[in-house]
Design an enzyme around this catalytic site. Structure first.
Site, PDB file in Angstrom:
ATOM      1  N   VAL A 119       3.140   9.971 -33.804  1.00  0.00           N
ATOM      2  CA  VAL A 119       2.286  11.404 -33.378  1.00  0.00           C
ATOM      3  C   VAL A 119       2.576  12.285 -34.569  1.00  0.00           C
ATOM      4  CG1 VAL A 119       2.412  11.200 -30.683  1.00  0.00           C
ATOM      5  CG2 VAL A 119       4.563  12.281 -31.968  1.00  0.00           C
ATOM      6  N   GLY A 120       1.611  13.199 -34.671  1.00  0.00           N
ATOM      7  CA  GLY A 120       1.701  14.460 -35.639  1.00  0.00           C
ATOM      8  C   GLY A 120       0.613  14.509 -36.450  1.00  0.00           C
ATOM      9  N   VAL A 126      -0.350  14.415 -39.590  1.00  0.00           N
ATOM     10  CA  VAL A 126      -1.081  13.337 -40.439  1.00  0.00           C
ATOM     11  C   VAL A 126      -1.444  12.142 -39.936  1.00  0.00           C
ATOM     12  CG1 VAL A 126      -0.401  11.873 -42.312  1.00  0.00           C
ATOM     13  CG2 VAL A 126       0.810  13.932 -42.218  1.00  0.00           C
ATOM     14  N   GLU A 128       2.242   3.036 -29.273  1.00  0.00           N
ATOM     15  CA  GLU A 128       2.813   3.662 -28.061  1.00  0.00           C
ATOM     16  C   GLU A 128       2.073   4.654 -27.322  1.00  0.00           C
ATOM     17  OE1 GLU A 128       6.528   4.132 -29.877  1.00  0.00           O
ATOM     18  OE2 GLU A 128       6.368   6.251 -30.107  1.00  0.00           O
ATOM     19  N   ASN A 150      14.100  14.805 -33.800  1.00  0.00           N
ATOM     20  CA  ASN A 150      13.495  14.244 -32.636  1.00  0.00           C
ATOM     21  C   ASN A 150      14.483  13.218 -32.231  1.00  0.00           C
ATOM     22  OD1 ASN A 150      11.343  16.276 -32.416  1.00  0.00           O
ATOM     23  ND2 ASN A 150      10.315  15.183 -33.991  1.00  0.00           N
ATOM     24  N   GLY A 202       9.767   5.212 -31.734  1.00  0.00           N
ATOM     25  CA  GLY A 202       9.171   3.911 -31.560  1.00  0.00           C
ATOM     26  C   GLY A 202       9.243   3.519 -33.116  1.00  0.00           C
ATOM     27  N   LYS A 240       9.442  23.274 -46.546  1.00  0.00           N
ATOM     28  CA  LYS A 240       9.946  24.475 -46.631  1.00  0.00           C
ATOM     29  C   LYS A 240       9.238  25.281 -47.939  1.00  0.00           C
ATOM     30  CE  LYS A 240      12.407  24.148 -43.042  1.00  0.00           C
ATOM     31  NZ  LYS A 240      11.724  24.422 -41.706  1.00  0.00           N
TER      32      LYS A 240
HETATM   33  O1  0RQ Z   1      10.653  21.749 -39.146  1.00  0.00           O
HETATM   34  O2  0RQ Z   1       9.401  23.068 -37.703  1.00  0.00           O
HETATM   35  O3  0RQ Z   1      11.677  23.945 -38.287  1.00  0.00           O
HETATM   36  O4  0RQ Z   1       9.643  23.838 -40.057  1.00  0.00           O
HETATM   37  O5  0RQ Z   1      11.148  18.904 -40.095  1.00  0.00           O
HETATM   38  O6  0RQ Z   1       8.164  18.513 -39.970  1.00  0.00           O
HETATM   39  O7  0RQ Z   1       6.308  18.742 -41.291  1.00  0.00           O
HETATM   40  O8  0RQ Z   1       6.202  19.401 -38.623  1.00  0.00           O
HETATM   41  O9  0RQ Z   1       6.127  17.008 -39.530  1.00  0.00           O
HETATM   42  O10 0RQ Z   1       5.239  16.865 -37.245  1.00  0.00           O
HETATM   43  O11 0RQ Z   1       4.836  15.116 -39.243  1.00  0.00           O
HETATM   44  O12 0RQ Z   1       7.225  15.650 -38.286  1.00  0.00           O
HETATM   45  C1  0RQ Z   1       9.631  13.054 -39.426  1.00  0.00           C
HETATM   46  C2  0RQ Z   1      10.068  14.874 -37.821  1.00  0.00           C
HETATM   47  C3  0RQ Z   1       7.966  14.548 -39.052  1.00  0.00           C
HETATM   48  C4  0RQ Z   1       8.495  13.038 -37.199  1.00  0.00           C
HETATM   49  C5  0RQ Z   1       9.103  14.042 -38.182  1.00  0.00           C
HETATM   50  C6  0RQ Z   1      11.085  19.888 -41.279  1.00  0.00           C
HETATM   51  C7  0RQ Z   1       9.816  20.645 -40.981  1.00  0.00           C
HETATM   52  C8  0RQ Z   1       9.877  20.793 -39.705  1.00  0.00           C
HETATM   53  C9  0RQ Z   1       9.072  18.644 -38.795  1.00  0.00           C
HETATM   54  P1  0RQ Z   1      10.410  23.240 -38.620  1.00  0.00           P
HETATM   55  P2  0RQ Z   1       6.590  18.477 -39.770  1.00  0.00           P
HETATM   56  P3  0RQ Z   1       5.984  16.254 -38.414  1.00  0.00           P
HETATM   57  C10 0RQ Z   1       6.013   7.594 -32.498  1.00  0.00           C
HETATM   58  C11 0RQ Z   1       6.763   7.477 -33.837  1.00  0.00           C
HETATM   59  C12 0RQ Z   1      10.218  10.124 -36.150  1.00  0.00           C
HETATM   60  C13 0RQ Z   1       9.906   9.577 -34.724  1.00  0.00           C
HETATM   61  C14 0RQ Z   1       8.501   8.827 -34.895  1.00  0.00           C
HETATM   62  C15 0RQ Z   1       9.399  12.287 -36.244  1.00  0.00           C
HETATM   63  C16 0RQ Z   1      10.072  19.466 -39.056  1.00  0.00           C
HETATM   64  O13 0RQ Z   1       7.407  12.224 -37.762  1.00  0.00           O
HETATM   65  O14 0RQ Z   1      10.115  12.906 -35.390  1.00  0.00           O
HETATM   66  O15 0RQ Z   1       8.269   8.462 -35.973  1.00  0.00           O
HETATM   67  N1  0RQ Z   1       9.476  10.918 -36.591  1.00  0.00           N
HETATM   68  N2  0RQ Z   1       8.354   8.175 -33.655  1.00  0.00           N
HETATM   69  O16 0RQ Z   1      10.244  21.794 -41.955  1.00  0.00           O
HETATM   70  C17 0RQ Z   1      14.109  19.243 -44.325  1.00  0.00           C
HETATM   71  C18 0RQ Z   1      12.690  17.854 -45.252  1.00  0.00           C
HETATM   72  C19 0RQ Z   1      11.774  18.044 -44.276  1.00  0.00           C
HETATM   73  C20 0RQ Z   1      12.109  18.972 -43.175  1.00  0.00           C
HETATM   74  C21 0RQ Z   1      10.023  18.040 -42.848  1.00  0.00           C
HETATM   75  N3  0RQ Z   1      12.462  17.066 -46.457  1.00  0.00           N
HETATM   76  N4  0RQ Z   1      13.734  18.574 -45.455  1.00  0.00           N
HETATM   77  N5  0RQ Z   1      13.531  19.694 -43.393  1.00  0.00           N
HETATM   78  N6  0RQ Z   1      11.043  19.009 -42.450  1.00  0.00           N
HETATM   79  N7  0RQ Z   1      10.446  17.512 -43.952  1.00  0.00           N
HETATM   80  C22 0RQ Z   1       6.469   8.577 -31.417  1.00  0.00           C
HETATM   81  C23 0RQ Z   1       7.503   8.416 -30.770  1.00  0.00           C
HETATM   82  O17 0RQ Z   1       8.200   7.537 -30.910  1.00  0.00           O
HETATM   83  C24 0RQ Z   1       7.655   8.968 -29.582  1.00  0.00           C
END
Ligand code: 0RQ
Length: 501
Positions: A268-269, A271, A292, A382, A386, A406
């Protein structure tokens, strides 16, 4: 229309308050819910009231909560508000709960989503005291019509001592026929192959089963799932989607996959959403999805005729698209199947079908170890969800992120990740808006140069090369994946103290 047509279970209809009385302090409770879809809408809030009253009276009352994945305000939000959760698995996204996890007040077991059901069967989580499961209807023979997610509901219904059902008429009654609930799982050493040879192949039943003697309460609700909003794709996500789709074109022309690609999984997200939008405008046809979660753009891809079929365990839609789906649900039968998450994310099937897995990341290090969950190695976002189920077993996996976070202060390409979710042995392709790094069949130093040159932001590129060059030069007898240990995590050290790398 009456949704509860089994007389035994109809006799158990009660209020959420009375139902919640069956949950005791210290219980392990399995609730339905996956990415904001299909979670119970009434009993958790009633439970939260009881917990709050107990705390006011100076009594200890918290539960251990297991679900499919993230839920909604009605579950994690309500229970976090009253400090009602002692332990939680396998995935969260609620801000209040995340805060409690990071404050050390809630024990969180971040678990591969396909693994939790079997771990509960194995007894790793102790006994399951209560299941609270949302369904769309109860049939005259007592079978349950699932709603917008299946998640771990089969396992919770099978294993719990007591069951509370929430029958939610927001889910169309016509959900009947959209699910495939597999009842053939066994414990080792009695396991048999799970013979899904095509994403849409049925191997189970359209219904969930429940022992009516275990049902202690049935509650009626009429409440929508979570409204999953998405930001419109920005330039960075469109650039990443473009790189990724070009890469798929290249794979087809190299003869490594058919023109209709292989079954797609996308996390999800924003990208992932942009990639799906990009595929809609591409030349690819007869796509399939073994994933999923069904997001808006995956459904749109199906509507456009580009995508033939989707196997998933849940929806994660905006309110608007959910309403549209609910109106037209009949037209999706034969094109969508919702399965238990242990099957939708099953390593055996992901490997057999040759899934293309696309997931987000926080950062990768120069050798391709990916961190998806913990900021600075310590602060949970989070959970792994999956992403590991799919990535490790995929035919081809992509990890995507903007090259900086950031406002450019942090680099998503770092010397060493302080937490690893996906190891260098599993990661195939890294994508940022800067470019795409194909890591397949590469050794660590080659990988480092490729990731830095193609994916790192220009502001960090020279420093990353400098780190790698010095590490290589100094490590004369350890050059396989050289590091300067005193410096490797200094970027994160600076991020923690100064907010900049
Ligand atoms: O934090 O909201 O406080 O600013 O991480 O980042 O840019 O909103 O990115 O929504 O694509 O999430 C990996 C979290 C990316 C997600 C992750 C900070 C950023 C922000 C979120 P703020 P964005 P996205 C299917 C598959 C694991 C689960 C998964 C995830 C927050 O893709 O949860 O893949 N993946 N599931 O500012 C410090 C960095 C950062 C950072 C981003 N380099 N350093 N902070 N952030 N990059 C779904 C299921 O399984 C249910």
């Amino acid at each position: 229309m009456n949704r509860i047509t089994n007389p035994t279970l109809a006799a158990k209809v009660t209020t959420p308050d009375r139902a919640a009385e069956h949950i005791r302090p210290g219980d392990t409770v399995g609730m339905s819910g996956f990415t904001g879809a299909g979670h119970p809408k009434a009993v958790p809030a009633a439970l939260a009231e009881r917990i709050d009253a107990a705390h006011t009276a100076g009594e200890d009352f918290r539960i251990n909560l297991l679900t499919g994945a993230s839920t909604g305000e009605e579950v994690d939000g309500e229970l976090a508000r009253v400090n009602g959760i002692a332990k939680r698995a396998p995935f969260v996204s609620d801000p209040a709960l995340r805060k409690q996890i990071n404050a050390g007040d809630v024990e969180y077991t971040d678990t591969h989503l396909s693994h939790l059901a079997q771990q509960v069967w194995f007894g790793f989580h102790g006994s399951l005291d209560v299941a609270v499961i949302e369904v769309a209807a109860i049939l005259p023979n007592g079978l349950l019509v699932p709603g917008s997610s299946v998640g771990n509901n089969k396992t919770w219904l099978d294993l719990a001592d007591k069951v509370i059902l929430e029958v939610n008429d927001w889910h169309p009654r016509e959900y009947e026929g959209l699910h495939d609930v597999y009842y053939g799982t066994k414990l080792p050493p009695h396991r048999r192959p799970i013979e899904i040879l095509d994403p849409l192949q049925r191997i189970g039943d359209p219904y969930l089963r429940v022992d009516p003697d275990k049902v202690v309460a049935v509650v009626q609700t009429s409440a929508p799932d979570r409204d999953n909003t998405f930001a419109a794709p920005d330039d960075a996500s469109e650039a990443m989607a473009g790189h990724l789709i070009d890469f798929l074109r290249h794979e087809v022309s190299a003869g490594r996959m058919p023109k209709s690609l292989l079954p797609l999984q996308s996390g999800v997200g924003n990208v992932a959403n942009a990639v799906l939008a990009g595929l809609a405008d591409s030349e690819f046809e007869h796509l399939t999805s073994y994933t999923e979660v069904i997001q808006d753009n995956l459904l749109r891809l199906l509507d456009s005729g580009k995508l033939d079929s989707i196997s998933a365990t849940s929806f994660s839609l905006t309110r608007e698209v959910a309403a549209e789906f609910n109106r037209n649900i009949e037209s999706y039968k034969g094109r969508i199947l919702l399965r238990p998450q242990e099957i939708s994310n099953h390593p055996e099937i992901v490997r057999r079908l040759g899934v293309i897995a696309i997931n987000g990341m926080v950062e990768t290090d120069i050798y391709g170890h990916v961190n998806s969950t913990e900021i600075n190695g310590s602060k949970m976002i989070n959970g792994i969800g999956g992403s590991g189920d799919f990535a490790r077993n995929a035919f081809l996996n992509f990890f995507v992120s903007p090259s900086t976070a950031k406002n450019g202060a942090l680099s998503a390409i770092v010397p060493m990740v302080p937490h690893v979710d996906h190891t260098e042995h599993d990661v195939h392709v890294i994508v940022t808006e800067q470019g795409i790094a194909d890591l397949r069949a590469t050794a660590p130093n080659e990988r480092a140069r490729r990731i830095i040159d193609t994916c790192a932001h220009p502001d960090f590129r020279d420093r990353l090369h400098d780190y790698h060059d010095r590490a290589y030069a100094r490590s004369t007898t350890a050059r396989h994946a050289p590091h300067l240990l005193e410096e490797a995590l200094s970027w994160h050290q600076r991020a923690a103290t100064d907010g900049r790398m």
